[in-house]
Design an enzyme around this catalytic site. Sequence first.
Site, PDB file in Angstrom:
ATOM      1  N   HIS A  86     -28.415   7.574 -59.013  1.00  0.00           N
ATOM      2  CA  HIS A  86     -29.459   7.137 -58.109  1.00  0.00           C
ATOM      3  C   HIS A  86     -30.051   5.816 -58.575  1.00  0.00           C
ATOM      4  O   HIS A  86     -30.394   5.119 -57.598  1.00  0.00           O
ATOM      5  CB  HIS A  86     -30.501   8.320 -58.234  1.00  0.00           C
ATOM      6  CG  HIS A  86     -30.495   9.601 -57.891  1.00  0.00           C
ATOM      7  ND1 HIS A  86     -31.504  10.314 -57.405  1.00  0.00           N
ATOM      8  CD2 HIS A  86     -29.317  10.161 -57.337  1.00  0.00           C
ATOM      9  CE1 HIS A  86     -30.986  11.385 -56.597  1.00  0.00           C
ATOM     10  NE2 HIS A  86     -29.591  11.412 -56.572  1.00  0.00           N
ATOM     11  N   ASP A  87     -30.031   5.372 -59.682  1.00  0.00           N
ATOM     12  CA  ASP A  87     -30.476   4.223 -60.134  1.00  0.00           C
ATOM     13  C   ASP A  87     -29.733   3.047 -59.198  1.00  0.00           C
ATOM     14  O   ASP A  87     -30.339   2.167 -58.761  1.00  0.00           O
ATOM     15  CB  ASP A  87     -30.382   3.943 -61.533  1.00  0.00           C
ATOM     16  CG  ASP A  87     -30.809   2.537 -62.030  1.00  0.00           C
ATOM     17  OD1 ASP A  87     -31.807   1.902 -61.360  1.00  0.00           O
ATOM     18  OD2 ASP A  87     -30.396   1.937 -62.915  1.00  0.00           O
ATOM     19  N   GLY A  92     -30.214  -1.190 -56.435  1.00  0.00           N
ATOM     20  CA  GLY A  92     -29.199  -1.923 -57.527  1.00  0.00           C
ATOM     21  C   GLY A  92     -29.627  -1.139 -58.852  1.00  0.00           C
ATOM     22  O   GLY A  92     -30.549  -0.517 -59.080  1.00  0.00           O
ATOM     23  N   SER A  96     -34.918   0.863 -62.018  1.00  0.00           N
ATOM     24  CA  SER A  96     -35.816   1.087 -61.124  1.00  0.00           C
ATOM     25  C   SER A  96     -36.427   2.623 -61.190  1.00  0.00           C
ATOM     26  O   SER A  96     -37.393   3.061 -61.128  1.00  0.00           O
ATOM     27  CB  SER A  96     -35.861   0.524 -60.153  1.00  0.00           C
ATOM     28  OG  SER A  96     -34.866   1.046 -59.082  1.00  0.00           O
ATOM     29  N   PRO A 186     -27.441   9.413 -49.505  1.00  0.00           N
ATOM     30  CA  PRO A 186     -26.930  10.155 -48.355  1.00  0.00           C
ATOM     31  C   PRO A 186     -27.322  11.461 -49.054  1.00  0.00           C
ATOM     32  O   PRO A 186     -27.446  11.998 -49.844  1.00  0.00           O
ATOM     33  CB  PRO A 186     -25.608   9.800 -48.345  1.00  0.00           C
ATOM     34  CG  PRO A 186     -25.080   8.975 -49.418  1.00  0.00           C
ATOM     35  CD  PRO A 186     -26.322   8.539 -50.344  1.00  0.00           C
ATOM     36  N   THR A 217     -18.138  17.696 -60.302  1.00  0.00           N
ATOM     37  CA  THR A 217     -17.290  18.627 -60.956  1.00  0.00           C
ATOM     38  C   THR A 217     -18.089  19.133 -62.305  1.00  0.00           C
ATOM     39  O   THR A 217     -17.689  19.950 -63.059  1.00  0.00           O
ATOM     40  CB  THR A 217     -15.946  17.866 -61.649  1.00  0.00           C
ATOM     41  OG1 THR A 217     -15.286  18.888 -62.492  1.00  0.00           O
ATOM     42  CG2 THR A 217     -16.388  16.717 -62.607  1.00  0.00           C
ATOM     43  N   ASP A 263     -19.253  23.185 -59.476  1.00  0.00           N
ATOM     44  CA  ASP A 263     -17.944  23.552 -59.587  1.00  0.00           C
ATOM     45  C   ASP A 263     -17.711  24.738 -60.298  1.00  0.00           C
ATOM     46  O   ASP A 263     -17.874  24.983 -61.393  1.00  0.00           O
ATOM     47  CB  ASP A 263     -17.125  22.423 -60.542  1.00  0.00           C
ATOM     48  CG  ASP A 263     -15.551  22.797 -60.871  1.00  0.00           C
ATOM     49  OD1 ASP A 263     -15.121  23.606 -60.262  1.00  0.00           O
ATOM     50  OD2 ASP A 263     -15.041  22.043 -61.929  1.00  0.00           O
ATOM     51  N   SER A 266     -14.694  25.182 -63.404  1.00  0.00           N
ATOM     52  CA  SER A 266     -15.049  24.724 -64.646  1.00  0.00           C
ATOM     53  C   SER A 266     -16.201  23.985 -64.672  1.00  0.00           C
ATOM     54  O   SER A 266     -16.127  22.768 -64.729  1.00  0.00           O
ATOM     55  CB  SER A 266     -13.904  24.039 -65.049  1.00  0.00           C
ATOM     56  OG  SER A 266     -13.483  22.922 -64.467  1.00  0.00           O
ATOM     57  N   ASP A 271     -13.118  17.414 -65.092  1.00  0.00           N
ATOM     58  CA  ASP A 271     -11.780  17.484 -64.839  1.00  0.00           C
ATOM     59  C   ASP A 271     -11.844  17.533 -63.104  1.00  0.00           C
ATOM     60  O   ASP A 271     -12.636  17.129 -62.543  1.00  0.00           O
ATOM     61  CB  ASP A 271     -11.327  18.961 -65.038  1.00  0.00           C
ATOM     62  CG  ASP A 271     -11.920  20.119 -64.538  1.00  0.00           C
ATOM     63  OD1 ASP A 271     -12.658  20.037 -63.749  1.00  0.00           O
ATOM     64  OD2 ASP A 271     -11.870  21.020 -64.990  1.00  0.00           O
TER      65      ASP A 271
HETATM   66  C1  HEM Z   1     -22.047  10.604 -52.201  1.00  0.00           C
HETATM   67  C2  HEM Z   1     -22.859  11.273 -51.986  1.00  0.00           C
HETATM   68  C3  HEM Z   1     -23.948  12.110 -52.826  1.00  0.00           C
HETATM   69  C4  HEM Z   1     -24.462  13.119 -52.345  1.00  0.00           C
HETATM   70  C5  HEM Z   1     -24.878  13.513 -50.963  1.00  0.00           C
HETATM   71  C6  HEM Z   1     -25.125  14.076 -53.429  1.00  0.00           C
HETATM   72  C7  HEM Z   1     -25.648  15.123 -53.334  1.00  0.00           C
HETATM   73  C8  HEM Z   1     -26.004  15.692 -54.572  1.00  0.00           C
HETATM   74  C9  HEM Z   1     -27.168  17.002 -54.411  1.00  0.00           C
HETATM   75  C10 HEM Z   1     -27.573  17.542 -53.272  1.00  0.00           C
HETATM   76  C11 HEM Z   1     -27.168  17.351 -55.666  1.00  0.00           C
HETATM   77  C12 HEM Z   1     -27.860  18.755 -56.075  1.00  0.00           C
HETATM   78  C13 HEM Z   1     -29.296  18.497 -56.390  1.00  0.00           C
HETATM   79  C14 HEM Z   1     -30.069  19.677 -56.495  1.00  0.00           C
HETATM   80  O1  HEM Z   1     -29.978  20.565 -55.687  1.00  0.00           O
HETATM   81  O2  HEM Z   1     -30.531  19.846 -57.866  1.00  0.00           O
HETATM   82  C15 HEM Z   1     -26.183  16.663 -56.513  1.00  0.00           C
HETATM   83  C16 HEM Z   1     -26.188  16.844 -57.812  1.00  0.00           C
HETATM   84  C17 HEM Z   1     -25.364  15.867 -58.867  1.00  0.00           C
HETATM   85  N1  HEM Z   1     -24.828  14.932 -58.257  1.00  0.00           N
HETATM   86 FE1  HEM Z   1     -24.539  14.035 -56.557  1.00  0.00          FE
HETATM   87  N2  HEM Z   1     -24.529  13.232 -54.654  1.00  0.00           N
HETATM   88  C18 HEM Z   1     -23.846  12.285 -54.310  1.00  0.00           C
HETATM   89  C19 HEM Z   1     -23.284  11.445 -54.994  1.00  0.00           C
HETATM   90  C20 HEM Z   1     -22.914  11.699 -56.469  1.00  0.00           C
HETATM   91  C21 HEM Z   1     -22.464  10.452 -57.175  1.00  0.00           C
HETATM   92  C22 HEM Z   1     -21.783   9.111 -56.667  1.00  0.00           C
HETATM   93  C23 HEM Z   1     -22.415  11.134 -58.420  1.00  0.00           C
HETATM   94  C24 HEM Z   1     -22.056  10.638 -59.867  1.00  0.00           C
HETATM   95  C25 HEM Z   1     -20.738   9.763 -59.951  1.00  0.00           C
HETATM   96  C26 HEM Z   1     -23.186  12.306 -58.618  1.00  0.00           C
HETATM   97  C27 HEM Z   1     -23.534  13.333 -59.546  1.00  0.00           C
HETATM   98  C28 HEM Z   1     -24.203  14.274 -59.289  1.00  0.00           C
HETATM   99  C29 HEM Z   1     -24.249  15.292 -60.610  1.00  0.00           C
HETATM  100  C30 HEM Z   1     -23.896  15.220 -61.924  1.00  0.00           C
HETATM  101  C31 HEM Z   1     -25.050  16.453 -60.227  1.00  0.00           C
HETATM  102  C32 HEM Z   1     -25.617  17.468 -60.685  1.00  0.00           C
HETATM  103  C33 HEM Z   1     -27.049  17.076 -61.591  1.00  0.00           C
HETATM  104  C34 HEM Z   1     -27.675  17.936 -62.562  1.00  0.00           C
HETATM  105  O3  HEM Z   1     -27.001  19.046 -62.929  1.00  0.00           O
HETATM  106  O4  HEM Z   1     -28.912  17.949 -62.898  1.00  0.00           O
HETATM  107  N3  HEM Z   1     -23.449  12.611 -57.240  1.00  0.00           N
HETATM  108  N4  HEM Z   1     -25.833  15.562 -55.795  1.00  0.00           N
END
Ligand code: HEM
Length: 364
Positions: A86-87, A92, A96, A186, A217, A263, A266, A271
């Site tokens: 998010h940062d 960038g 922030s 997005p 994952t 996931d 796991s 993974d």
């Molecule tokens: C590409 C577009 C992406 C979308 C649309 C997206 C969307 C989301 C959404 C909707 C959640 C769940 C939030 C919730 O309901 O609590 C989430 C969680 C998460 N996202 Fe993404 N994400 C994206 C990219 C990424 C990227 C690039 C990473 C890291 C490399 C990432 C890592 C994570 C992680 C680790 C969680 C779990 C957070 C937690 O357990 O607190 N996401 N994401």
Amino acid sequence: MTTSSSSSSSSSQLAAAALLVSVACFIAATSNYHVEAADPPLVQGMSWSFYTSTCPKLESIVKTRLQEVFKKDIGQAAGLLRLHFHDCFVQGCDGSVLLTGSAGGPSEEQGAPPNLSLRQEAFRIIEDLRARVHKECGRVVSCSDILAVAARDSVALSGGPSYKVPLGRRDGLTLATRAATLANLPPPTSTTGQLLTALAPKNLDPTDVVALSGGHTIGISHCSSFTRRLYPAQDATMDQTFAGNLKAACPQAATVDGTVNMDIRSPNVFDNKFYVDLMNRQGLFTSDQDLYTDSRTRGIVTGFAVNQSLFYEKFAVAMAKMGQLGVLTGSQGEIRGNCSRRSTGVESVLESAVEEAVEILAGF
Ligand code: HEM
Ligand SMILES: *[C@@H]1O[C@H](CO)[C@@H](O)[C@H](O)[C@H]1NC(C)=O
Ligand SMILES: *[C@@H]1O[C@H](CO)[C@@H](O)[C@H](O)[C@H]1NC(C)=O
Ligand SMILES: *[C@@H]1O[C@H](CO)[C@@H](O)[C@H](O)[C@H]1NC(C)=O
């Protein structure tokens, strides 16, 4: 690449999974990936050894502390990885997202809908790491660099690859607006086409997009992030058993927004099982599942599902790219003495006036 679309709707999920994976092995064996093992390119002002003389213990301090934190709660690793994402995507990688708004409340970036409850503990962990690092080295390491290193260790300590992190970021002086936050993160309803279009201006190609999505994952999602795929009508691309389990975990009538693991195979291990989930139509978000439906990314998903080393390698490259988005370097920005507030120009007596000025700077 030619792909089979023998999707599972049979009674036994396990058998279906086994079938799909064996189909996938055949596909991968006949595909032709260009694998880059060399260091990814550095942005001007960034370095692989930025703190070698000024804070040689930076990486060991962060890793040692996170080992203790994760021993108590491995879920915090997902929180830190997502915070770094998010940062970097909004204004960038300038820290922030760590800034609180005036009166200590959430800033516009923190309060905008896509934050969907960034874990509050992640903010505290970063500030705690900053205090430890600055105690050892003085105020020389930025909060944005500490977050980038913490994200890498979150991956590595969850069983994923340990990759080199470009360093030299400076912390930003401006808060991100709500509009910038919404425009740059997005939504999970995105199709692959929308995702590729949204990420192309950030110089992220389809391989990067699929690799970065593999961050899912580990960690959890709130029901509200995907229930529109369940109600009123179930998304036809979703596996039946998987959908049934999600409906049980996220009843339509629920008054509290529950959570599920992202996931199912796991949930706490970094993974390549996320990609196996997608091949079995067990992806939680449209933005993830569609990567296996869309012909532009399907082969990449399959390649990662059958070859974890390939996923790790591409993930490291994509993280280096993402981690250098819009960075401030050299004499730009500052090194914050407290990750949640800017230091430059802040006098304790004048704090509230300065905070107002910061908000004005942020783009009104
Ligand atoms: C590409 C577009 C992406 C979308 C649309 C997206 C969307 C989301 C959404 C909707 C959640 C769940 C939030 C919730 O309901 O609590 C989430 C969680 C998460 N996202 Fe993404 N994400 C994206 C990219 C990424 C990227 C690039 C990473 C890291 C490399 C990432 C890592 C994570 C992680 C680790 C969680 C779990 C957070 C937690 O357990 O607190 N996401 N994401
Ligand atoms: C994110 O949004 C939720 C719900 O809108 C809010 O309760 C929470 O405080 C926000 N998170 C941050 C870090 O401000
Ligand atoms: C898996 O990917 C790695 C890293 O790119 C590569 O060296 C290896 O040959 C691949 N293995 C197979 C079985 O394709
Ligand atoms: C950092 O600032 C926050 C308020 O934004 C405050 O609650 C916290 O105590 C500060 N941390 C230190 C170490 O001064």
